[in-house]
Design a protein around this motif. Structure first.
Motif, PDB file in Angstrom:
ATOM      1  N   ILE A 122       0.840  -1.200   0.000  1.00  0.00           N
ATOM      2  CA  ILE A 122       0.000   0.000   0.000  1.00  0.00           C
ATOM      3  C   ILE A 122       0.873   1.247   0.000  1.00  0.00           C
ATOM      4  CG2 ILE A 122      -1.645   1.332   1.393  1.00  0.00           C
ATOM      5  CD1 ILE A 122      -2.878  -1.389   2.212  1.00  0.00           C
ATOM      6  N   SER A 123       1.974   1.216   0.731  1.00  0.00           N
ATOM      7  CA  SER A 123       2.894   2.357   0.751  1.00  0.00           C
ATOM      8  C   SER A 123       3.508   2.601  -0.621  1.00  0.00           C
ATOM      9  CB  SER A 123       4.009   2.127   1.771  1.00  0.00           C
ATOM     10  OG  SER A 123       3.496   1.982   3.059  1.00  0.00           O
ATOM     11  N   PHE A 124       3.968   1.533  -1.281  1.00  0.00           N
ATOM     12  CA  PHE A 124       4.544   1.678  -2.612  1.00  0.00           C
ATOM     13  C   PHE A 124       3.504   2.216  -3.601  1.00  0.00           C
ATOM     14  CE2 PHE A 124       7.493  -2.017  -1.414  1.00  0.00           C
ATOM     15  CZ  PHE A 124       8.445  -1.140  -0.894  1.00  0.00           C
ATOM     16  N   PHE A 125       2.292   1.691  -3.527  1.00  0.00           N
ATOM     17  CA  PHE A 125       1.230   2.151  -4.405  1.00  0.00           C
ATOM     18  C   PHE A 125       0.891   3.617  -4.124  1.00  0.00           C
ATOM     19  CE2 PHE A 125      -3.046   2.523  -6.136  1.00  0.00           C
ATOM     20  CZ  PHE A 125      -2.909   1.857  -7.337  1.00  0.00           C
ATOM     21  N   SER A 126       0.897   4.012  -2.850  1.00  0.00           N
ATOM     22  CA  SER A 126       0.618   5.405  -2.473  1.00  0.00           C
ATOM     23  C   SER A 126       1.693   6.348  -2.989  1.00  0.00           C
ATOM     24  CB  SER A 126       0.513   5.531  -0.954  1.00  0.00           C
ATOM     25  OG  SER A 126      -0.533   4.737  -0.472  1.00  0.00           O
ATOM     26  N   ILE A 127       2.946   5.922  -2.953  1.00  0.00           N
ATOM     27  CA  ILE A 127       4.025   6.725  -3.530  1.00  0.00           C
ATOM     28  C   ILE A 127       3.761   6.926  -5.019  1.00  0.00           C
ATOM     29  CG2 ILE A 127       6.486   6.726  -4.143  1.00  0.00           C
ATOM     30  CD1 ILE A 127       6.987   5.302  -1.462  1.00  0.00           C
TER      31      ILE A 127
ATOM     32  N   HIS B 117       4.059  10.998 -14.421  1.00  0.00           N
ATOM     33  CA  HIS B 117       3.077   9.952 -14.729  1.00  0.00           C
ATOM     34  C   HIS B 117       3.782   8.603 -14.910  1.00  0.00           C
ATOM     35  CE1 HIS B 117      -0.471  12.651 -16.198  1.00  0.00           C
ATOM     36  NE2 HIS B 117      -0.069  12.937 -14.983  1.00  0.00           N
ATOM     37  N   LYS B 118       4.885   8.611 -15.650  1.00  0.00           N
ATOM     38  CA  LYS B 118       5.612   7.361 -15.868  1.00  0.00           C
ATOM     39  C   LYS B 118       6.251   6.863 -14.576  1.00  0.00           C
ATOM     40  CE  LYS B 118       6.432   8.188 -20.736  1.00  0.00           C
ATOM     41  NZ  LYS B 118       7.426   8.425 -21.787  1.00  0.00           N
ATOM     42  N   THR B 119       6.780   7.777 -13.765  1.00  0.00           N
ATOM     43  CA  THR B 119       7.354   7.386 -12.475  1.00  0.00           C
ATOM     44  C   THR B 119       6.262   6.851 -11.548  1.00  0.00           C
ATOM     45  OG1 THR B 119       9.054   9.081 -12.734  1.00  0.00           O
ATOM     46  CG2 THR B 119       8.736   8.191 -10.531  1.00  0.00           C
ATOM     47  N   GLY B 120       5.109   7.499 -11.541  1.00  0.00           N
ATOM     48  CA  GLY B 120       3.999   7.044 -10.707  1.00  0.00           C
ATOM     49  C   GLY B 120       3.497   5.672 -11.114  1.00  0.00           C
TER      50      GLY B 120
ATOM     51  N   MET C 217       5.271   3.423 -12.545  1.00  0.00           N
ATOM     52  CA  MET C 217       6.332   2.490 -12.135  1.00  0.00           C
ATOM     53  C   MET C 217       6.151   2.086 -10.670  1.00  0.00           C
ATOM     54  SD  MET C 217      10.420   3.298 -11.895  1.00  0.00           S
ATOM     55  CE  MET C 217      10.163   4.542 -10.640  1.00  0.00           C
ATOM     56  N   TRP C 218       5.916   3.071  -9.794  1.00  0.00           N
ATOM     57  CA  TRP C 218       5.730   2.770  -8.372  1.00  0.00           C
ATOM     58  C   TRP C 218       4.447   1.988  -8.119  1.00  0.00           C
ATOM     59  CZ3 TRP C 218       8.893   2.825  -4.394  1.00  0.00           C
ATOM     60  CH2 TRP C 218      10.047   3.596  -4.458  1.00  0.00           C
ATOM     61  N   MET C 219       3.379   2.320  -8.839  1.00  0.00           N
ATOM     62  CA  MET C 219       2.122   1.592  -8.656  1.00  0.00           C
ATOM     63  C   MET C 219       2.264   0.133  -9.081  1.00  0.00           C
ATOM     64  SD  MET C 219      -0.925   4.217  -9.640  1.00  0.00           S
ATOM     65  CE  MET C 219      -0.197   5.562 -10.552  1.00  0.00           C
ATOM     66  N   LEU C 220       2.945  -0.111 -10.192  1.00  0.00           N
ATOM     67  CA  LEU C 220       3.171  -1.495 -10.627  1.00  0.00           C
ATOM     68  C   LEU C 220       4.026  -2.262  -9.625  1.00  0.00           C
ATOM     69  CD1 LEU C 220       3.734  -1.044 -14.465  1.00  0.00           C
ATOM     70  CD2 LEU C 220       1.746  -2.039 -13.307  1.00  0.00           C
ATOM     71  N   PHE C 221       4.997  -1.582  -9.031  1.00  0.00           N
ATOM     72  CA  PHE C 221       5.815  -2.239  -8.013  1.00  0.00           C
ATOM     73  C   PHE C 221       4.972  -2.586  -6.789  1.00  0.00           C
ATOM     74  CE2 PHE C 221       8.949  -1.945  -4.467  1.00  0.00           C
ATOM     75  CZ  PHE C 221       9.642  -3.108  -4.775  1.00  0.00           C
ATOM     76  N   GLY C 222       4.086  -1.691  -6.394  1.00  0.00           N
ATOM     77  CA  GLY C 222       3.192  -1.976  -5.269  1.00  0.00           C
ATOM     78  C   GLY C 222       2.264  -3.142  -5.551  1.00  0.00           C
ATOM     79  N   ILE C 223       1.743  -3.208  -6.771  1.00  0.00           N
ATOM     80  CA  ILE C 223       0.876  -4.326  -7.155  1.00  0.00           C
ATOM     81  C   ILE C 223       1.662  -5.631  -7.178  1.00  0.00           C
ATOM     82  CG2 ILE C 223      -0.461  -5.296  -9.076  1.00  0.00           C
ATOM     83  CD1 ILE C 223      -1.319  -2.374  -9.694  1.00  0.00           C
ATOM     84  N   ALA C 224       2.877  -5.591  -7.745  1.00  0.00           N
ATOM     85  CA  ALA C 224       3.708  -6.803  -7.790  1.00  0.00           C
ATOM     86  C   ALA C 224       4.064  -7.265  -6.385  1.00  0.00           C
ATOM     87  CB  ALA C 224       4.983  -6.542  -8.589  1.00  0.00           C
ATOM     88  N   PHE C 225       4.290  -6.329  -5.478  1.00  0.00           N
ATOM     89  CA  PHE C 225       4.625  -6.691  -4.108  1.00  0.00           C
ATOM     90  C   PHE C 225       3.416  -7.282  -3.385  1.00  0.00           C
ATOM     91  CE2 PHE C 225       6.255  -5.960   0.210  1.00  0.00           C
ATOM     92  CZ  PHE C 225       7.549  -6.406   0.032  1.00  0.00           C
TER      93      PHE C 225
END
Length: 107
Positions: free
Chosen positions: A12-17, A49-52, A54-62
């Motif tokens: 959730i933290s990664f997705f929020s970032i 947008h691209k950085t966001g 990236m972080w959202m995909l990392f949060g989902i993968a985690f």
């Protein structure tokens, strides 16, 4: 169960970032350094947008292995190893992708 809860909070933290970076008007930084903050970008909104994303995909993968652990499809030690692999590989891929974005979007 504690590791599952911690993994959920981290996801959730990664997705929020990612959401924060996606909505930010100024350039979002992958790490903090005075040399990076002095540079400007052609289009900081697209960069964010691209950085966001990236972080959202990392949060989902985690978060992906969390439901499997919650329903006891695999043991806790396998869950921890899987999260460690996702964290290690994911951060490495994110650093490479962020550097690629940085090279494309800087002035």
């Amino acid at each position: 169960m504690n590791v599952t809860l911690l993994a959920t909070i981290l996801a959730i933290s990664f997705f929020s970032i990612g959401v924060y970076a996606y909505r930010r008007k100024e350039a979002m930084w992958f790490w903090s350094s005075p040399t990076y903050q002095q540079l400007t970008f052609h289009d900081p909104v697209t960069f964010n947008h691209k950085t966001g994303i990236m972080w959202m995909l990392f949060g989902i993968a985690f978060f992906l292995p969390v439901p499997f652990r919650y329903f006891h499809f695999f043991k806790e030690n396998i869950f921890i190893m899987l999260l460690s692999c996702i964290l290690t590989i994911g951060l490495f891929v994110m650093m490479i992708y962020w550097h690629h974005l940085y090279q494309i979007h800087r002035k």
